[in-house]
Design an enzyme around this catalytic site. Structure first.
Site, mmCIF file in Angstrom:
data_model
loop_
_atom_site.group_PDB
_atom_site.id
_atom_site.type_symbol
_atom_site.label_atom_id
_atom_site.label_comp_id
_atom_site.label_asym_id
_atom_site.label_seq_id
_atom_site.Cartn_x
_atom_site.Cartn_y
_atom_site.Cartn_z
ATOM 1 N N LYS A 107 2.454 -2.149 -7.604
ATOM 2 C CA LYS A 107 3.393 -1.062 -7.920
ATOM 3 C C LYS A 107 3.874 -1.148 -9.361
ATOM 4 C CE LYS A 107 5.113 0.242 -3.385
ATOM 5 N NZ LYS A 107 6.243 0.182 -2.472
ATOM 6 N N HIS B 78 2.239 -8.520 -1.901
ATOM 7 C CA HIS B 78 1.388 -7.421 -1.416
ATOM 8 C C HIS B 78 1.577 -6.124 -2.206
ATOM 9 C CE1 HIS B 78 5.043 -6.349 0.823
ATOM 10 N NE2 HIS B 78 4.529 -5.144 0.975
ATOM 11 N N ASP B 79 2.776 -5.908 -2.730
ATOM 12 C CA ASP B 79 3.038 -4.659 -3.452
ATOM 13 C C ASP B 79 3.097 -4.853 -4.969
ATOM 14 O OD1 ASP B 79 2.989 -2.575 -1.696
ATOM 15 O OD2 ASP B 79 5.120 -2.675 -1.177
ATOM 16 N N HIS C 229 -3.407 -4.080 2.725
ATOM 17 C CA HIS C 229 -2.220 -3.878 3.561
ATOM 18 C C HIS C 229 -1.955 -2.426 3.941
ATOM 19 C CE1 HIS C 229 -0.188 -3.183 -0.341
ATOM 20 N NE2 HIS C 229 0.775 -2.577 0.340
ATOM 21 N N HIS D 4 -1.679 1.440 -6.093
ATOM 22 C CA HIS D 4 -1.036 0.120 -6.214
ATOM 23 C C HIS D 4 -1.837 -0.956 -5.480
ATOM 24 C CE1 HIS D 4 0.725 0.942 -2.206
ATOM 25 N NE2 HIS D 4 0.980 -0.343 -2.147
HETATM 26 FE FE LIG Z 1 2.193 -1.103 -0.300
#
Ligand SMILES: [Fe+2]
Length: 336
Positions: A208, A204-205, A256, A233
């Protein structure tokens, strides 16, 4: 010298809607080579197909009892039945009828009175073609699974590299995935759906990776401009994942940071417009962010974390998912 006989698979033919006399006639022609089962059309046909699908369906298209067009259409709408070749019996030899059968998706037809050799030959050809198609489909699926596995491994390696450069996270995505899986199990999801959610949560990240280190690892609060960069992100992550063949991997990354009341970013979706996978990841993400040790805050007390989740229920979070997350926390001492 001992000879070994290889036993050939005995294919099954389902015969629908024939009179008893005609059924016996069909048995005379085919029973030596095939397993034959007779049925009237109805729910039992679909139950049989789900249990042990026949290799071919022989359909009487001139029965007075039912509309054979409808029968073919409903068979073609069913996921499993649609793959079984249908041969229909045409007594009148009307060209329009035959063409209609082909248009509906029937594989072939045989005439009445039956011509045994032609009938056997047509049936054998269709079964052979269908076996070959099934075999090719299986092979393609196997290859696809291999490609998906290798690509996922590569993406996970990238995600781990991303986490390694973010000093706050410390296996955050693994924990988010673990909580998300627990929630999905409570929702009664099937294995494949849970596996996809797990990957969506793990990644989900991933966006980044496109956020500068000085923003990612900043101890002081972010400036407005830095916060806008950090928000990106979500878009970067979905761009990385959206072309991943056959899987909706990007859903977790893209949604998210949406909120139940529509005040999140970037789509502005609210409530059930936000994909449920993302609503689950949002709650799991928030829980882990609060419960884990963070350089700038220290560990938050478990009761305080639960209070915060409840406070955000109905505004930031989906209330149903918060309820399930609280159950997960209570049931798993390790998550507290
Ligand atoms: Fe996030």
């Amino acid at each position: 010298m001992e000879h070994q006989k290889t036993r050939k698979k005995r294919h099954k033919i389902l015969v629908i809607e024939f009179s008893e006399t005609e059924f016996l006639e069909i048995c005379d022609i085919l029973l030596e080579r095939y397993e034959i089962q007779q049925m009237c059309f109805g729910e039992e046909v679909f139950s049989l197909i789900r249990g042990s699908a026949p290799d071919l369906i022989l359909l009487d298209c001139e029965t007075k009892k039912l509309d054979w067009y409808k029968v073919v259409k409903s068979l073609k709408k069913d996921d499993i039945a649609a793959k079984i070749p249908i041969i229909f019996i045409n007594r009148s030899a009307k060209q329009a009828e035959i063409l209609k059968g082909f248009k509906l998706g029937c594989a072939d037809y045989v005439r009445k009175p039956f011509e045994p050799d032609i009938m056997r030959s047509k049936i054998a050809t269709q079964i052979e073609l269908s076996d070959y198609r099934n075999h090719m489909e299986e092979m393609l699926m196997r290859e696809k699974r291999k490609v998906v596995k290798v690509t996922l491994e590569a993406i996970h390696a990238i995600a781990q590299a991303e986490e390694a450069k973010d000093s706050y996270t410390n296996a955050h995505s693994e924990r988010v995935a673990e909580y998300a899986v627990c929630i999905a199990k409570k929702l009664g999801w099937k294995r494949e759906r849970i596996e996809l959610l797990k990957n969506q949560a793990l990644l989900h990240d991933i966006g980044k990776i496109g956020v500068p280190d000085n923003i990612l690892n900043k101890h002081e609060p972010l400036t407005d401009e830095e916060y806008e960069t950090m928000k990106l992100h979500v878009k970067i992550g979905s761009e990385i994942l959206k072309n991943f063949a056959g899987e909706k991997l990007y859903v977790g990354a893209l949604y998210h940071h949406e909120k139940w009341d529509g005040s999140g970013y970037f789509s502005g979706k609210k409530g059930e417009e936000i994909p449920i996978e993302a609503r689950i990841i949002t709650v799991a993400d928030a829980y882990d962010a609060m419960a884990s040790e963070r350089i700038y805050r220290g560990i938050m007390d478990k009761e305080k974390v639960k209070e915060e989740l409840i406070k955000g229920s109905g505004t930031q979070f989906d209330p149903k998912i918060v309820r399930l997350m609280l159950e997960v926390i209570e049931e798993n001492a390790a998550f507290s």
